[in-house]
Design a protein around this motif. Structure first.
Motif, PDB file in Angstrom:
ATOM      1  N   PRO A  65       8.962 -33.972 -17.060  1.00 52.88           N
ATOM      2  CA  PRO A  65       7.574 -32.881 -17.099  1.00 52.88           C
ATOM      3  C   PRO A  65       7.561 -31.049 -16.611  1.00 52.88           C
ATOM      4  CG  PRO A  65       6.815 -33.607 -15.324  1.00 52.88           C
ATOM      5  CD  PRO A  65       8.481 -34.677 -15.611  1.00 52.88           C
ATOM      6  N   VAL A  66       8.335 -30.450 -16.284  1.00 48.48           N
ATOM      7  CA  VAL A  66       8.702 -29.479 -15.755  1.00 48.48           C
ATOM      8  C   VAL A  66      10.298 -29.375 -15.094  1.00 48.48           C
ATOM      9  CG1 VAL A  66       8.074 -27.541 -14.305  1.00 48.48           C
ATOM     10  CG2 VAL A  66       6.370 -29.808 -14.813  1.00 48.48           C
ATOM     11  N   PRO A  67      10.437 -28.222 -16.673  1.00 50.12           N
ATOM     12  CA  PRO A  67      12.461 -27.944 -16.543  1.00 50.12           C
ATOM     13  C   PRO A  67      12.885 -27.536 -14.867  1.00 50.12           C
ATOM     14  CG  PRO A  67      11.282 -27.104 -18.404  1.00 50.12           C
ATOM     15  CD  PRO A  67      10.123 -27.762 -17.810  1.00 50.12           C
ATOM     16  N   LEU A  68      13.395 -28.117 -14.554  1.00 54.39           N
ATOM     17  CA  LEU A  68      13.818 -27.734 -13.098  1.00 54.39           C
ATOM     18  C   LEU A  68      13.550 -26.219 -12.802  1.00 54.39           C
ATOM     19  CD1 LEU A  68      15.507 -28.865 -10.161  1.00 54.39           C
ATOM     20  CD2 LEU A  68      17.560 -28.783 -11.429  1.00 54.39           C
ATOM     21  N   THR A  69      14.076 -25.491 -14.037  1.00 59.31           N
ATOM     22  CA  THR A  69      13.974 -23.997 -13.479  1.00 59.31           C
ATOM     23  C   THR A  69      12.530 -23.289 -13.659  1.00 59.31           C
ATOM     24  OG1 THR A  69      14.518 -23.320 -16.055  1.00 59.31           O
ATOM     25  CG2 THR A  69      16.169 -23.616 -14.571  1.00 59.31           C
ATOM     26  N   VAL A  70      11.815 -23.910 -13.578  1.00 58.11           N
ATOM     27  CA  VAL A  70      10.052 -23.455 -13.230  1.00 58.11           C
ATOM     28  C   VAL A  70       9.427 -24.375 -12.102  1.00 58.11           C
ATOM     29  CG1 VAL A  70       7.773 -24.103 -13.630  1.00 58.11           C
ATOM     30  CG2 VAL A  70       9.546 -23.438 -15.654  1.00 58.11           C
ATOM     31  N   CYS A  71       9.919 -25.632 -11.488  1.00 56.71           N
ATOM     32  CA  CYS A  71       9.988 -25.932 -10.823  1.00 56.71           C
ATOM     33  C   CYS A  71      10.411 -24.853  -8.830  1.00 56.71           C
ATOM     34  CB  CYS A  71      10.488 -27.008 -10.350  1.00 56.71           C
ATOM     35  SG  CYS A  71       9.753 -28.147 -10.619  1.00 56.71           S
ATOM     36  N   SER A  72      11.885 -24.607  -9.482  1.00 50.16           N
ATOM     37  CA  SER A  72      12.215 -23.220  -8.243  1.00 50.16           C
ATOM     38  C   SER A  72      11.643 -22.378  -8.078  1.00 50.16           C
ATOM     39  CB  SER A  72      14.262 -23.583  -8.697  1.00 50.16           C
ATOM     40  OG  SER A  72      14.496 -23.277  -9.967  1.00 50.16           O
ATOM     41  N   GLU A  73      11.731 -21.751  -9.750  1.00 44.82           N
ATOM     42  CA  GLU A  73      10.808 -20.463  -9.265  1.00 44.82           C
ATOM     43  C   GLU A  73       9.314 -20.657  -9.055  1.00 44.82           C
ATOM     44  OE1 GLU A  73      10.088 -16.463 -10.060  1.00 44.82           O
ATOM     45  OE2 GLU A  73      12.299 -17.379 -10.642  1.00 44.82           O
ATOM     46  N   ARG A  74       8.683 -21.704  -8.559  1.00 47.39           N
ATOM     47  CA  ARG A  74       7.428 -21.849  -8.317  1.00 47.39           C
ATOM     48  C   ARG A  74       7.806 -21.921  -7.034  1.00 47.39           C
ATOM     49  NH1 ARG A  74       4.670 -26.269 -11.370  1.00 47.39           N
ATOM     50  NH2 ARG A  74       3.766 -25.796 -14.240  1.00 47.39           N
ATOM     51  N   GLN A  75       8.772 -22.413  -6.323  1.00 51.25           N
ATOM     52  CA  GLN A  75       9.163 -23.343  -4.880  1.00 51.25           C
ATOM     53  C   GLN A  75       9.465 -21.069  -4.989  1.00 51.25           C
ATOM     54  OE1 GLN A  75      13.063 -25.044  -4.303  1.00 51.25           O
ATOM     55  NE2 GLN A  75      11.572 -25.817  -2.549  1.00 51.25           N
ATOM     56  N   ARG A  76       9.782 -20.719  -5.076  1.00 52.06           N
ATOM     57  CA  ARG A  76      10.509 -19.703  -4.541  1.00 52.06           C
ATOM     58  C   ARG A  76       9.489 -17.939  -4.968  1.00 52.06           C
ATOM     59  NH1 ARG A  76      14.724 -18.495  -9.137  1.00 52.06           N
ATOM     60  NH2 ARG A  76      16.713 -19.940  -8.322  1.00 52.06           N
ATOM     61  N   GLU A  77       8.571 -18.769  -5.819  1.00 47.71           N
ATOM     62  CA  GLU A  77       7.161 -17.611  -5.473  1.00 47.71           C
ATOM     63  C   GLU A  77       6.419 -18.164  -4.235  1.00 47.71           C
ATOM     64  OE1 GLU A  77       4.809 -14.219  -6.063  1.00 47.71           O
ATOM     65  OE2 GLU A  77       6.295 -15.264  -7.701  1.00 47.71           O
ATOM     66  N   ASP A  78       5.861 -19.151  -4.099  1.00 47.98           N
ATOM     67  CA  ASP A  78       5.519 -19.290  -2.761  1.00 47.98           C
ATOM     68  C   ASP A  78       6.196 -19.668  -1.242  1.00 47.98           C
ATOM     69  OD1 ASP A  78       3.379 -21.157  -4.298  1.00 47.98           O
ATOM     70  OD2 ASP A  78       4.097 -23.390  -4.295  1.00 47.98           O
TER      71      ASP A  78
END
Length: 138
Positions: A65-78
């Protein structure tokens, strides 16, 4: 070599060669396996950790559903937000400690004016010293 060793140790005297071959096959088929503890590896025990599959770069799967880079970017932002909140909280605590220190210094300055000054120690009067000595002797 195994056939030669088996022929040396398996002997069926007084029976036909056909019965001997059947008996030999029977004994070979029911040969016991070594106990599980003595084996180096066992099929029912997981010996190794699962190996991670190699990641394919540049290709995205339809079921993701979500590319890996978007997930890791969200995690970094959190993580950034969490660290920023901790830094803000630290600043607030340091400011509070600074205000408390300033208040304490002001109270000490105000109370310094009211505190009794050190008494001047008068030299002992020889007459009172003599009286004290006489009292001790009693």
């Amino acid at each position: 070599q195994d056939g030669q060793v088996d022929d040396l140790f398996i002997v069926f005297e007084g029976s036909s060669s056909e019965d001997g071959s059947h008996a030999r096959q029977l004994w070979k088929s029911i040969a016991l396996l070594p106990p599980l503890e003595s084996r180096l590896a066992s099929a029912d025990i997981r010996q190794r950790l699962p190996v991670a599959r190699p990641q394919r770069r540049g290709t995205s799967h339809v079921d993701d559903p979500v590319p890996l880079t978007v997930c890791s970017e969200r995690q970094r932002e959190d993580e950034r937000r969490r660290y920023q909140a901790m830094a803000d909280q630290k600043k607030e605590v340091m400011a509070l400690l600074g205000r408390q220190r300033q208040q304490r210094i002001q109270r000490e300055r105000l109370s310094a004016a009211v505190k009794p000054k050190n008494k001047v120690v008068e030299p002992p009067d020889p007459e009172t010293e003599l009286d004290k000595e006489l009292v001790r002797q009693l």
